[in-house]
Design a protein around this motif. Sequence first.
Motif, mmCIF file in Angstrom:
data_model
loop_
_atom_site.group_PDB
_atom_site.id
_atom_site.type_symbol
_atom_site.label_atom_id
_atom_site.label_comp_id
_atom_site.label_asym_id
_atom_site.label_seq_id
_atom_site.Cartn_x
_atom_site.Cartn_y
_atom_site.Cartn_z
ATOM 1 N N LYS A 14 1.398 -11.382 5.321
ATOM 2 C CA LYS A 14 0.330 -10.715 6.073
ATOM 3 C C LYS A 14 0.588 -10.902 7.561
ATOM 4 N N PRO A 15 0.801 -9.799 8.289
ATOM 5 C CA PRO A 15 0.924 -8.418 7.825
ATOM 6 C C PRO A 15 2.167 -8.215 6.941
ATOM 7 N N ALA A 16 2.035 -7.326 5.951
ATOM 8 C CA ALA A 16 3.117 -7.045 5.014
ATOM 9 C C ALA A 16 4.049 -5.980 5.586
ATOM 10 N N PRO A 17 5.259 -5.881 5.049
ATOM 11 C CA PRO A 17 6.194 -4.849 5.529
ATOM 12 C C PRO A 17 5.804 -3.444 5.108
ATOM 13 N N GLY A 18 4.834 -3.317 4.220
ATOM 14 C CA GLY A 18 4.380 -2.000 3.785
ATOM 15 C C GLY A 18 3.002 -2.113 3.156
ATOM 16 N N ILE A 19 2.366 -0.986 2.934
ATOM 17 C CA ILE A 19 1.038 -0.950 2.318
ATOM 18 C C ILE A 19 1.201 -0.914 0.810
ATOM 19 N N VAL A 150 10.093 -1.173 -4.245
ATOM 20 C CA VAL A 150 10.365 0.141 -3.668
ATOM 21 C C VAL A 150 9.519 0.251 -2.398
ATOM 22 N N ARG A 151 10.179 0.512 -1.292
ATOM 23 C CA ARG A 151 9.493 0.628 0.003
ATOM 24 C C ARG A 151 10.001 1.897 0.698
ATOM 25 N N ARG A 152 9.085 2.705 1.165
ATOM 26 C CA ARG A 152 9.495 3.986 1.752
ATOM 27 C C ARG A 152 8.444 4.476 2.738
ATOM 28 N N THR A 157 1.707 10.939 5.668
ATOM 29 C CA THR A 157 1.025 10.133 6.683
ATOM 30 C C THR A 157 1.965 9.424 7.634
ATOM 31 N N GLY A 158 3.224 9.246 7.234
ATOM 32 C CA GLY A 158 4.162 8.486 8.051
ATOM 33 C C GLY A 158 4.012 6.982 7.902
ATOM 34 N N LEU A 159 3.101 6.543 7.044
ATOM 35 C CA LEU A 159 2.903 5.115 6.827
ATOM 36 C C LEU A 159 3.956 4.572 5.861
ATOM 37 N N THR A 160 4.297 3.289 6.025
ATOM 38 C CA THR A 160 5.216 2.636 5.102
ATOM 39 C C THR A 160 4.430 2.140 3.900
ATOM 40 N N VAL A 161 4.831 2.567 2.722
ATOM 41 C CA VAL A 161 4.157 2.166 1.484
ATOM 42 C C VAL A 161 5.146 1.394 0.618
ATOM 43 N N GLN A 162 4.611 0.584 -0.284
ATOM 44 C CA GLN A 162 5.486 -0.246 -1.102
ATOM 45 C C GLN A 162 4.835 -0.575 -2.438
ATOM 46 N N CYS A 163 5.686 -0.945 -3.388
ATOM 47 C CA CYS A 163 5.217 -1.472 -4.663
ATOM 48 C C CYS A 163 6.291 -2.413 -5.199
ATOM 49 N N ARG A 164 5.875 -3.321 -6.055
ATOM 50 C CA ARG A 164 6.797 -4.318 -6.609
ATOM 51 C C ARG A 164 6.684 -4.276 -8.136
ATOM 52 N N PHE A 165 7.726 -3.799 -8.775
ATOM 53 C CA PHE A 165 7.722 -3.662 -10.225
ATOM 54 C C PHE A 165 8.053 -5.000 -10.882
#
Length: 278
Positions: A14-19, A150-152, A157-165
Amino acid sequence: MIIENEPSAVYHAKPAPGIGSHALMDSDQEAGGSLRAYYELHVAPPIGTSKESDGFKFGRAFHARVGEARDFALGTDPEFVIRPPTYVNAKKETKPWSAKAKECEAWLAKETRTVLKPEDALDIERMRHAMQEDDAAREIMQQGKAEVVVRRTDEVTGLTVQCRFDWIDLDRKIWADFKTTDDLAWFTKDIVRYHYDRQHAWYSRILCDEMKWTYPDPDLRGYIIASSKELPWSSQVYTFTPERLTQSDSKNRLALNRLAQAYHENHWPHATGGIITV
């Protein structure tokens, strides 16, 4: 981008590299959050206020043991260690572990890893065994990789989003999320309470966008493998209907758009306003 072996501490910083999906829920009034809550938790979190709950520690350990097959009993794991059940006092007597004993305090003070209670480590082993005995879970995990990020950049929106499988096999287009629960009989209520359907849609959407697959991809199969933390330590596999995921994806998109507007205007109200239809 697809990232393997990213430390959990990096992803959850926190802050994270992506949402991630949890951060998105923190921003969404319909999920019990607000833009102000998101700001306080993820944009400018107060220094020194972040504390990991026992439940979160247990969940991390469970994921590491099940997905990555890390054996904490060996005592060599870099992240987790099982607390000894006993200690030796100044009289060379072996005593049951006591948090008030100075020898135990000294052991904890020098240990830098996350400490697991012996009973928690035993429960994790029981849960792991139950998952291995479940035919559906075993089929899902017959091949694949654990803890893949996966981070992209979101195109809209141009925002960085992420998920962790927790588990994924891109060749078979299968992924799974591990969940722990006190009672599987109530897990369908947990799905609603913790918005697991929206998390599921979030993961599927980001993966499809990254892989240039059409969303929704009819060949992509996502699952929740839920495990009970208490007797009988059973396991159950869940999935969602396409209709529910479509609805959840729409909610996520609305929330992400509101979040992008908040970043653009640097305006973080306590409530997003409007009427919630239930």
